[in-house]
Design a protein around this motif. Structure first.
Motif, PDB file in Angstrom:
ATOM      1  N   ALA A 139       7.669  -5.195   9.576  1.00  0.00           N
ATOM      2  CA  ALA A 139       6.313  -5.730   9.479  1.00  0.00           C
ATOM      3  C   ALA A 139       5.894  -6.373  10.800  1.00  0.00           C
ATOM      4  O   ALA A 139       4.740  -6.247  11.226  1.00  0.00           O
ATOM      5  CB  ALA A 139       6.226  -6.745   8.341  1.00  0.00           C
ATOM      6  N   GLY A 145       6.591   5.968   4.170  1.00  0.00           N
ATOM      7  CA  GLY A 145       6.392   6.412   2.804  1.00  0.00           C
ATOM      8  C   GLY A 145       6.265   5.223   1.868  1.00  0.00           C
ATOM      9  O   GLY A 145       5.572   5.288   0.857  1.00  0.00           O
ATOM     10  N   CYS A 146       6.973   4.129   2.207  1.00  0.00           N
ATOM     11  CA  CYS A 146       6.937   2.927   1.374  1.00  0.00           C
ATOM     12  C   CYS A 146       6.289   1.745   2.086  1.00  0.00           C
ATOM     13  O   CYS A 146       5.621   0.926   1.471  1.00  0.00           O
ATOM     14  CB  CYS A 146       8.348   2.514   0.965  1.00  0.00           C
ATOM     15  SG  CYS A 146       9.202   3.735  -0.043  1.00  0.00           S
ATOM     16  N   HIS A 147       6.542   1.627   3.401  1.00  0.00           N
ATOM     17  CA  HIS A 147       6.084   0.440   4.124  1.00  0.00           C
ATOM     18  C   HIS A 147       4.659   0.611   4.627  1.00  0.00           C
ATOM     19  O   HIS A 147       4.235   1.721   4.970  1.00  0.00           O
ATOM     20  CB  HIS A 147       6.998   0.163   5.321  1.00  0.00           C
ATOM     21  CG  HIS A 147       8.286  -0.494   4.950  1.00  0.00           C
ATOM     22  ND1 HIS A 147       8.427  -1.867   4.883  1.00  0.00           N
ATOM     23  CD2 HIS A 147       9.491   0.018   4.618  1.00  0.00           C
ATOM     24  CE1 HIS A 147       9.669  -2.155   4.530  1.00  0.00           C
ATOM     25  NE2 HIS A 147      10.345  -1.037   4.369  1.00  0.00           N
ATOM     26  N   ALA A 148       3.946  -0.492   4.689  1.00  0.00           N
ATOM     27  CA  ALA A 148       2.574  -0.484   5.190  1.00  0.00           C
ATOM     28  C   ALA A 148       2.573  -0.175   6.679  1.00  0.00           C
ATOM     29  O   ALA A 148       3.407  -0.676   7.425  1.00  0.00           O
ATOM     30  CB  ALA A 148       1.930  -1.838   4.934  1.00  0.00           C
ATOM     31  N   SER A 149       1.639   0.659   7.090  1.00  0.00           N
ATOM     32  CA  SER A 149       1.513   0.978   8.520  1.00  0.00           C
ATOM     33  C   SER A 149       0.367   0.186   9.145  1.00  0.00           C
ATOM     34  O   SER A 149      -0.071   0.487  10.241  1.00  0.00           O
ATOM     35  CB  SER A 149       1.273   2.475   8.698  1.00  0.00           C
ATOM     36  OG  SER A 149       0.105   2.861   8.017  1.00  0.00           O
ATOM     37  N   THR A 150      -0.100  -0.813   8.419  1.00  0.00           N
ATOM     38  CA  THR A 150      -1.227  -1.627   8.869  1.00  0.00           C
ATOM     39  C   THR A 150      -0.738  -3.015   9.241  1.00  0.00           C
ATOM     40  O   THR A 150       0.106  -3.577   8.550  1.00  0.00           O
ATOM     41  CB  THR A 150      -2.256  -1.782   7.727  1.00  0.00           C
ATOM     42  OG1 THR A 150      -2.366  -0.536   7.063  1.00  0.00           O
ATOM     43  CG2 THR A 150      -3.604  -2.204   8.257  1.00  0.00           C
ATOM     44  N   ARG A 159      -0.675  -7.008   9.556  1.00  0.00           N
ATOM     45  CA  ARG A 159      -1.153  -8.077   8.683  1.00  0.00           C
ATOM     46  C   ARG A 159      -2.309  -8.792   9.360  1.00  0.00           C
ATOM     47  O   ARG A 159      -2.399  -8.801  10.591  1.00  0.00           O
ATOM     48  CB  ARG A 159      -0.015  -9.070   8.401  1.00  0.00           C
ATOM     49  CG  ARG A 159       1.068  -8.467   7.523  1.00  0.00           C
ATOM     50  CD  ARG A 159       2.250  -9.375   7.351  1.00  0.00           C
ATOM     51  NE  ARG A 159       3.075  -9.433   8.557  1.00  0.00           N
ATOM     52  CZ  ARG A 159       4.321  -9.893   8.582  1.00  0.00           C
ATOM     53  NH1 ARG A 159       4.870 -10.338   7.485  1.00  0.00           N
ATOM     54  NH2 ARG A 159       5.011  -9.912   9.701  1.00  0.00           N
ATOM     55  N   GLN A 161       0.022   0.026   0.436  1.00  0.00           N
ATOM     56  CA  GLN A 161       1.035  -0.989   0.183  1.00  0.00           C
ATOM     57  C   GLN A 161       0.725  -2.261   0.976  1.00  0.00           C
ATOM     58  O   GLN A 161       0.135  -2.205   2.053  1.00  0.00           O
ATOM     59  CB  GLN A 161       2.421  -0.496   0.614  1.00  0.00           C
ATOM     60  CG  GLN A 161       2.973   0.625  -0.220  1.00  0.00           C
ATOM     61  CD  GLN A 161       2.642   1.970   0.347  1.00  0.00           C
ATOM     62  OE1 GLN A 161       1.642   2.135   1.045  1.00  0.00           O
ATOM     63  NE2 GLN A 161       3.459   2.955   0.051  1.00  0.00           N
ATOM     64  N   LYS A 162       1.170  -3.392   0.436  1.00  0.00           N
ATOM     65  CA  LYS A 162       1.085  -4.642   1.173  1.00  0.00           C
ATOM     66  C   LYS A 162       2.252  -4.688   2.167  1.00  0.00           C
ATOM     67  O   LYS A 162       3.354  -4.220   1.841  1.00  0.00           O
ATOM     68  CB  LYS A 162       1.199  -5.828   0.210  1.00  0.00           C
ATOM     69  CG  LYS A 162       0.149  -5.856  -0.872  1.00  0.00           C
ATOM     70  CD  LYS A 162      -1.133  -6.437  -0.354  1.00  0.00           C
ATOM     71  CE  LYS A 162      -2.214  -6.304  -1.407  1.00  0.00           C
ATOM     72  NZ  LYS A 162      -3.517  -6.724  -0.988  1.00  0.00           N
ATOM     73  N   PRO A 163       2.024  -5.278   3.363  1.00  0.00           N
ATOM     74  CA  PRO A 163       3.106  -5.341   4.348  1.00  0.00           C
ATOM     75  C   PRO A 163       4.382  -6.010   3.819  1.00  0.00           C
ATOM     76  O   PRO A 163       5.479  -5.636   4.200  1.00  0.00           O
ATOM     77  CB  PRO A 163       2.491  -6.169   5.473  1.00  0.00           C
ATOM     78  CG  PRO A 163       1.028  -5.906   5.376  1.00  0.00           C
ATOM     79  CD  PRO A 163       0.745  -5.749   3.909  1.00  0.00           C
ATOM     80  N   PRO A 211       6.879  -3.321   0.152  1.00  0.00           N
ATOM     81  CA  PRO A 211       6.941  -1.867   0.263  1.00  0.00           C
ATOM     82  C   PRO A 211       7.132  -1.244  -1.117  1.00  0.00           C
ATOM     83  O   PRO A 211       7.883  -1.767  -1.929  1.00  0.00           O
ATOM     84  CB  PRO A 211       8.175  -1.631   1.136  1.00  0.00           C
ATOM     85  CG  PRO A 211       8.647  -2.946   1.570  1.00  0.00           C
ATOM     86  CD  PRO A 211       8.028  -3.982   0.714  1.00  0.00           C
ATOM     87  N   ARG A 212       6.424  -0.145  -1.385  1.00  0.00           N
ATOM     88  CA  ARG A 212       6.567   0.565  -2.659  1.00  0.00           C
ATOM     89  C   ARG A 212       6.522   2.043  -2.353  1.00  0.00           C
ATOM     90  O   ARG A 212       5.678   2.479  -1.582  1.00  0.00           O
ATOM     91  CB  ARG A 212       5.417   0.259  -3.615  1.00  0.00           C
ATOM     92  CG  ARG A 212       5.187  -1.188  -3.945  1.00  0.00           C
ATOM     93  CD  ARG A 212       3.980  -1.338  -4.864  1.00  0.00           C
ATOM     94  NE  ARG A 212       4.142  -0.514  -6.053  1.00  0.00           N
ATOM     95  CZ  ARG A 212       3.271   0.400  -6.443  1.00  0.00           C
ATOM     96  NH1 ARG A 212       2.179   0.640  -5.775  1.00  0.00           N
ATOM     97  NH2 ARG A 212       3.494   1.103  -7.540  1.00  0.00           N
TER      98      ARG A 212
END
Lengths: 134, 243
Positions: free
Chosen positions: A76, A113-118, A120, B163-165, B168-169
């Motif tokens: 993150a 695939g799971c983690h946010a690429s944006t 915070r 997903q929220k940072p 992870p999902r």
């Protein structure tokens, strides 16, 4: 399998670090990326190019299983700093940080695939001169 | 070890602990963790838990569920295969007509069946009692969903976006309530607790069950509380009042 991976990583790293122009498209300087959001990285960029995946793999277990937050190498925090200044993303085009470099090196990250690429919002992400430690 | 000598050992251990904690006659030295410093690992001195007061929980109120969906980036849709971390359950005793309403989520067992059956070690219990899925290890076999007596776990069937940072999902993994571990690790409280308080119900208390001074410990000492399916002896971290 593992040896092949190490060999491939070594070749990629050699290409990236030596700056030899191999492909018709690849420039000697590496991928052309848009400027990131903030200052210096938590590690030396040369070391990061070669070993960022090892750092991430180690520290993810510290966070998930032992509850250590912040860790030095958290995905993150990488995304917070390296997100594109325009849209706050690390994916989306060849100029975005993660996608640009990985497609240059012809490797596929499956973090997103799971983690946010944006990134915070700036209120939670403390992107400082020493790099965010979240 | 036979049960008698086990009890005897426990008593002697407790007595020794109490003697050790007494630094002078009548003066006690308590050493209990209250949360943890940033960058510190979760410690076994803490056991996070929740107390849900069903007498304060309003039937038809879904604020905890909505807050959970918002915090963890869940879609909040209710098709049979969609993820659900908290369910609002309404019960009615047909003999007396007494109706209760309560949220049911992962009960964060001390002896979790999901961890027992997980073939990969992805289901695990943290030192501070929070039961989680390590999605880096989960293969989506769903044994834990079968094993869970509380129907607390969901499987992600479809590619996820937005997903929220901190949460992870991903498709192909099992997930469940994490007690908002990303907030708890930073000294916060779970979102459902905050939403319930903001709505004025104050039906959920969150805290450290091992700290005799915490609000949850005082409440659990003072009133009769129940663990769901206590007969299974899973020793839940989530307790209910008024069931």
């Amino acid at each position: 399998m593992r040896a092949a991976g190490i060999l491939r990583a070594a070749i990629v790293a050699t290409l990236l670090l030596s700056g030899s122009a191999m492909g018709p498209v690849a420039s000697a300087a590496g991928p052309a990326l848009d400027p990131p959001r903030s200052g210096p990285c938590v590690e030396d960029p040369k070391l990061m190019r070669r070993s960022h995946m090892e750092f991430l793999r180690h520290d993810r277990d510290d966070t998930v299983r032992r509850g250590i937050r912040p860790v030095k190498h958290s995905l993150a925090a990488c995304v917070d700093c390296h997100a594109n200044a325009k849209d706050g993303q690390v994916l989306g085009s060849e100029q975005h940080f993660c996608q640009g470099c990985h497609s240059y090196a012809a490797v596929k990250p499956d973090c997103f695939g799971c983690h946010a690429s944006t990134a915070r919002p700036a209120t939670t992400a403390s992107a400082g001169a020493a790099g965010s430690l979240r | 070890m036979n049960p008698v000598s086990k009890r005897r050992r426990e008593f002697l251990g407790t007595a020794a602990t109490i003697a050790g904690a007494m630094i002078a006659p009548g003066v006690f030295l308590y050493d209990y963790a209250h949360g943890k410093a940033p960058g510190e690992a979760a410690s076994g001195k803490v056991r996070w838990g929740m107390l849900i007061d069903t007498t304060k929980c309003a039937s038809g109120c879904r604020d905890c569920v909505d807050a959970c969906n918002q915090e963890n980036g869940l879609p909040g849709t209710t098709r049979p295969t969609d993820s659900q971390w908290i369910r609002k359950v309404d019960l009615k005793d047909l003999k007396t007509g007494k109706a209760i309403s309560a949220p049911v989520m992962c009960q964060h067992c001390a002896d979790p069946p999901c961890v027992d059956v997980c073939p990969t070690g992805a289901s695990f219990k943290r030192a501070d009692g929070i039961v989680l899925v390590d999605r880096h290890t989960c293969i989506g076999c769903r044994y834990c969903m079968m094993a869970c007596p509380y129907k607390a776990r969901s499987f992600v069937h479809e590619p996820t976006t937005g997903q929220k940072p901190d949460v992870p999902r991903g498709k192909g993994c099992v997930e469940s309530c994490t007690l908002c571990v990303h907030k708890v690790d930073r000294g916060g409280t779970p979102s459902c607790v905050e939403a319930c308080a903001a709505a004025g119900h104050h039906a959920i208390v969150f805290g450290d069950l091992n700290d005799p001074q915490s609000e949850i410990s005082k409440r659990v000492r003072a009133v009769a509380t129940t663990q769901l399916r206590a007969d299974l002896r899973t020793d839940n971290g989530v307790r209910y009042q008024g069931i």
